[in-house]
Design a protein around this motif. Structure first.
Motif, PDB file in Angstrom:
ATOM      1  N   GLU A 191       0.836  -1.195   0.000  1.00  0.00           N
ATOM      2  CA  GLU A 191       0.000   0.000   0.000  1.00  0.00           C
ATOM      3  C   GLU A 191       0.872   1.247   0.000  1.00  0.00           C
ATOM      4  O   GLU A 191       1.798   1.382   0.798  1.00  0.00           O
ATOM      5  CB  GLU A 191      -0.903   0.007   1.229  1.00  0.00           C
ATOM      6  CG  GLU A 191      -2.055  -0.980   1.159  1.00  0.00           C
ATOM      7  CD  GLU A 191      -3.122  -0.555   0.159  1.00  0.00           C
ATOM      8  OE1 GLU A 191      -3.094   0.622  -0.266  1.00  0.00           O
ATOM      9  OE2 GLU A 191      -3.970  -1.385  -0.195  1.00  0.00           O
ATOM     10  N   SER A 195      -1.948   4.238  -4.178  1.00  0.00           N
ATOM     11  CA  SER A 195      -3.026   3.240  -4.120  1.00  0.00           C
ATOM     12  C   SER A 195      -4.146   3.695  -3.194  1.00  0.00           C
ATOM     13  O   SER A 195      -5.329   3.464  -3.470  1.00  0.00           O
ATOM     14  CB  SER A 195      -2.463   1.896  -3.659  1.00  0.00           C
ATOM     15  OG  SER A 195      -1.944   1.988  -2.344  1.00  0.00           O
ATOM     16  N   GLN A 196      -3.813   4.362  -2.095  1.00  0.00           N
ATOM     17  CA  GLN A 196      -4.851   4.866  -1.200  1.00  0.00           C
ATOM     18  C   GLN A 196      -5.665   5.967  -1.874  1.00  0.00           C
ATOM     19  O   GLN A 196      -6.888   6.039  -1.694  1.00  0.00           O
ATOM     20  CB  GLN A 196      -4.205   5.380   0.086  1.00  0.00           C
ATOM     21  CG  GLN A 196      -3.562   4.284   0.918  1.00  0.00           C
ATOM     22  CD  GLN A 196      -2.757   4.824   2.083  1.00  0.00           C
ATOM     23  OE1 GLN A 196      -2.638   6.043   2.265  1.00  0.00           O
ATOM     24  NE2 GLN A 196      -2.189   3.933   2.878  1.00  0.00           N
ATOM     25  N   GLN A 197      -5.001   6.818  -2.665  1.00  0.00           N
ATOM     26  CA  GLN A 197      -5.722   7.885  -3.372  1.00  0.00           C
ATOM     27  C   GLN A 197      -6.674   7.302  -4.414  1.00  0.00           C
ATOM     28  O   GLN A 197      -7.824   7.735  -4.548  1.00  0.00           O
ATOM     29  CB  GLN A 197      -4.724   8.827  -4.040  1.00  0.00           C
ATOM     30  CG  GLN A 197      -5.347   9.960  -4.838  1.00  0.00           C
ATOM     31  CD  GLN A 197      -6.079  10.957  -3.953  1.00  0.00           C
ATOM     32  OE1 GLN A 197      -5.588  11.291  -2.877  1.00  0.00           O
ATOM     33  NE2 GLN A 197      -7.235  11.425  -4.395  1.00  0.00           N
ATOM     34  N   PHE A 200      -9.668   5.701  -2.718  1.00  0.00           N
ATOM     35  CA  PHE A 200     -10.599   6.728  -2.220  1.00  0.00           C
ATOM     36  C   PHE A 200     -11.430   7.302  -3.366  1.00  0.00           C
ATOM     37  O   PHE A 200     -12.648   7.467  -3.243  1.00  0.00           O
ATOM     38  CB  PHE A 200      -9.811   7.830  -1.525  1.00  0.00           C
ATOM     39  CG  PHE A 200     -10.669   8.969  -1.032  1.00  0.00           C
ATOM     40  CD1 PHE A 200     -11.360   8.862   0.165  1.00  0.00           C
ATOM     41  CD2 PHE A 200     -10.793  10.136  -1.775  1.00  0.00           C
ATOM     42  CE1 PHE A 200     -12.159   9.907   0.611  1.00  0.00           C
ATOM     43  CE2 PHE A 200     -11.584  11.182  -1.340  1.00  0.00           C
ATOM     44  CZ  PHE A 200     -12.274  11.069  -0.135  1.00  0.00           C
ATOM     45  N   THR A 233      -9.830  -6.194  -3.493  1.00  0.00           N
ATOM     46  CA  THR A 233     -10.514  -4.896  -3.441  1.00  0.00           C
ATOM     47  C   THR A 233     -11.809  -4.859  -4.238  1.00  0.00           C
ATOM     48  O   THR A 233     -12.434  -3.804  -4.317  1.00  0.00           O
ATOM     49  CB  THR A 233      -9.581  -3.790  -3.972  1.00  0.00           C
ATOM     50  OG1 THR A 233      -9.257  -4.062  -5.342  1.00  0.00           O
ATOM     51  CG2 THR A 233      -8.302  -3.723  -3.159  1.00  0.00           C
TER      52      THR A 233
END
Length: 708
Positions: A191, A195-197, A200, A233
């Motif tokens: 991560e 990848s978090q952006q 989201f 995911t």
């Protein structure tokens, strides 16, 4: 065969009904024959779901034979009323239950086999369906990998994390090289902020066009696969598609390819080929055998029943013959009423399904897929023929043929948007989403080709419920950031968000190796991280080079291994730069080529490279290519000399001190040098600040003179 045996037994019993002893002997003989057949089949017939089991036809024949044999035997010991009222019905019910148990037994065994945790206990499949077993095995392996990664491995890391190597010269451990090769999607994703952006944006935005930018090897493709293929995911209701951008770009051909991929993802493989799946010959043969066995049993029971009820059948036939006309009229009326009721039921069912079929995305996708693959033609004809008594004939015919034209690009765009809108609406109601990824756009020939590609592609962006992920080059990130000064480009107008995939930090690099089962001492991890520039692909390659060198030369000494690693890397970089400069035609190119050649011949030592830096030629004004190559080589030699000072010089005395100083400084100095290595190609002038900061704050050395 078994049905014939049962029928022969019953006919023989009927022929000797007046002589019970003979009937008993004949029935016992038939029973012996049936048992012999059963024993023979038990040795020869082996079913996949059981160790041994007879076909249902043979079992039914045996049950019928036993039933026929028991009637004359029991008639000698019990009364006829008891035999007809109790024993024979009970035997019939018991025989039916026995046949039902035999019929259900294979399915019970197959259900238990499918629920088995061991794949060796799963039922075997015919060759035509072997791919389904392979798919099940792969799904099991993926499940075990995810359980190991997300459930077991965190517990192991918390207890078995390699302690800090406090020895004076850390030794390089033995590593299984197979863990460093190949693409391991399920257990090697780290991560990051990128990848978090993306996660989201996909979760919060109704529709989005997201550009994924970063240098080659930074993990853009891995990030695209994370969100554009089914995995941890995604859900079963998501429609995820990942395609590669073509190196030679044609807008219409690529749109047709993307359109067809979306249709295939909805309709499945069979519809994707434009045909219905053909019949399975194995299944057809088995169905024929089952039908034949069932017809044999029915024929046997019919013969037995007809023989027993022969007088009653004759009387019924005579009664029917007397009222044949009335019966035919009643049958015709019954058939007519049945047909009308059937037609009404079908019409009502079709009316109920009509509103759903209009919005059925699968049917629409199948239609569009056929129109994309084939050119449709419709022919209508009308013929009239008039015959006269004298043999004269007059005929007239007309034919009209309609051929569908090839769709134009605007028509393709309109239909594609219509299909995506329909799919997104259905998926939103089910809690799913549509994510389409377009990878390798950064590998197009030049920036102008990439901009033309985006200008043609963005006409399908902006559909509610649809998200597009597009991998672009670092130039796109630069162009996107320049829109604040009113410099508008295709990248700025096409994307809602542009996510930058940054190089891995030190902790992220450690986690990436641990996810692959590779644990390195801190000093080796620092060296590999800096030399790779934080790029995951280069990090794995650097660790693999170290492990290969350790195995080939049978050494675990850190200065020796790092020195060879830097030497091989310098040979590759300086050779490429020398060839590039030699091909230039500018006046400064010969001097630059000679200086790079002298750097290639210099020993791989920090003092030698620092001396080469002091003799670098002055950059000429107006010669951009030669000046950029010189700047890149100078920055590379400065970074290499600093790494040699840290990991390879004075191994007997200074190495433990430098490693302790680097460990006490935390991850910041390593991350600075990692970012400097990543900037060598595009921003070589920005490298010197990080190099001199590291030399001054960590090593306590004099900074290198920056180029003028």
């Amino acid at each position: 065969m078994a049905g014939g045996v049962a029928c022969g037994a019953e006919l023989l019993l009927l022929g000797v009904r007046e002589n019970l002893v003979a009937a008993e002997s004949a029935a016992i003989a038939i029973l012996v024959v049936s048992l012999a057949l059963w024993l023979h089949q038990r040795r020869t017939v082996q079913l996949r779901t059981h160790r041994s089991q007879l076909p249902l036809a043979y079992c039914a024949g045996i049950v019928v034979g036993v039933y026929c044999a028991m009637a004359p035997i029991l008639a000698t010991v019990v009364s006829e009323d008891l035999l007809k009222m109790a024993l024979l019905p009970a035997l019939g019910v018991a025989g039916g239950c026995f046949l039902a148990w035999l019929y259900a037994r294979p399915y019970v065994a197959r259900t238990r086999a499918l629920a088995d945790d061991d794949p060796s206990g799963w039922p075997a499949l015919p060759p035509s369906r072997a791919r389904h077993r392979e798919a099940a095995l792969q799904a099991r392996r993926d499940w075990l990998s995810i359980v190991a990664r997300d459930g077991v491995m965190p517990l192991i890391w918390s207890r078995l994390r390699m302690s800090e190597d406090t020895t004076t010269t850390p030794a390089f451990p033995a590593i299984d090289l197979s863990r460093l090769t190949g693409t391991r999607h399920s257990d090697s994703f780290v991560e990051t902020a990128a990848s978090q952006q993306v996660a989201f944006d996909l979760g919060e935005l109704d529709s989005a066009s997201i550009g994924v930018s970063g240098p080659r090897g930074a993990g853009k493709s891995h990030l695209m696969e994370r969100f554009c293929t089914h995995g941890p995911t995604s859900t079963s209701e998501d429609l995820l598609i990942l395609v590669a951008a073509p190196t030679s770009y044609d807008p219409r051909e690529f749109l047709i390819h993307l359109f067809a991929e979306v249709c295939r993802s909805i309709t499945g493989d069979s519809a994707a080929e434009g045909r219905r799946p053909g019949p399975d010959p194995v299944r057809r043969r088995r169905r024929g055998m089952r039908i034949g066995a069932g017809l044999t049993i029915i024929a046997g029971f019919a013969v037995v029943g007809g023989t027993l009820l022969w007088p009653q059948l004759n009387a019924a036939t005579a009664a029917v013959s007397a009222h044949l006309r009335a019966l035919l009229i009643a049958g015709g009326v019954t058939l007519t009423c049945t047909g009308l009721i059937w037609t009404f039921v079908l019409s009502a069912h079709a009316e109920r399904r009509a509103p759903d079929s209009v919005a059925d995305a699968e049917a629409v996708a199948a239609h569009y897929l056929r129109t994309l693959r084939y050119q449709l033609s419709l022919m209508r004809g009308r013929n009239a023929l008039l015959s006269l008594p004298a043999g004269f004939q007059f005929s007239e015919g007309t034919q009209v043929q309609h051929t569908e034209q090839v769709l134009t690009y605007p028509e393709l765009v309109a239909r594609f948007r219509e299909l995506l809108d329909m799919i997104a609406l259905e998926r939103r109601h089910a809690g799913g989403r549509v994510v389409i990824g377009i990878d390798e756009l950064d590998k197009l020939g030049d920036a102008q080709a990439a901009e033309r590609f985006l200008n043609d592609l963005k006409v399908v962006f902006g559909i509610r419920g649809c998200h597009f992920l597009v991998a672009v080059s670092e130039d796109a990130l630069t162009a996107f950031g320049r829109h604040v000064v009113d410099i508008r480009t295709a990248f700025d107008s096409a994307f809602d968000q542009l996510v930058a995939v940054r190089p891995l930090s030190l902790e992220q690099a450690r986690k990436l190796l641990e996810l692959r089962g590779v644990w390195l001492p801190d000093a080796y991890l620092w060296a590999c991280q800096i030399l790779s520039g934080g790029l995951p692909r280069d990090l794995l390659r650097t660790v693999m080079n170290l492990a290969t060198d350790r195995a080939l030369h049978n050494t675990t000494d850190m200065p020796t291994l790092v020195l060879r690693l830097i030497k091989d890397d310098a040979r590759t970089v300086l050779s490429a730069q020398s060839r590039h400069v030699s091909a230039l035609t500018s006046p400064q190119a010969p001097a630059a080529a000679r200086w790079i050649a002298s750097a290639s011949e210099a020993p791989t030592r920090a003092e030698a490279w620092e001396e080469v830096l002091s003799n670098a030629p002055v950059e000429a004004v107006g010669e951009y290519e030669a000046a950029k190559a010189l700047s890149q080589v100078r920055s590379y030699l400065g970074l290499g000399a600093t790494l040699l000072r840290t990991f390879a010089d004075d191994a007997s005395s200074g190495l433990p001190t430098r490693l302790d100083a680097l460990r006490s400084a935390g991850p910041e100095p390593v991350d600075r040098l990692t970012a400097a290595r990543a900037k060598l190609a595009a921003e070589p002038e920005a490298v010197w600040a990080a190099i001199n900061y590291y030399r001054r704050e960590v090593l306590g050395l004099e900074p290198l003179p920056e180029p003028q």
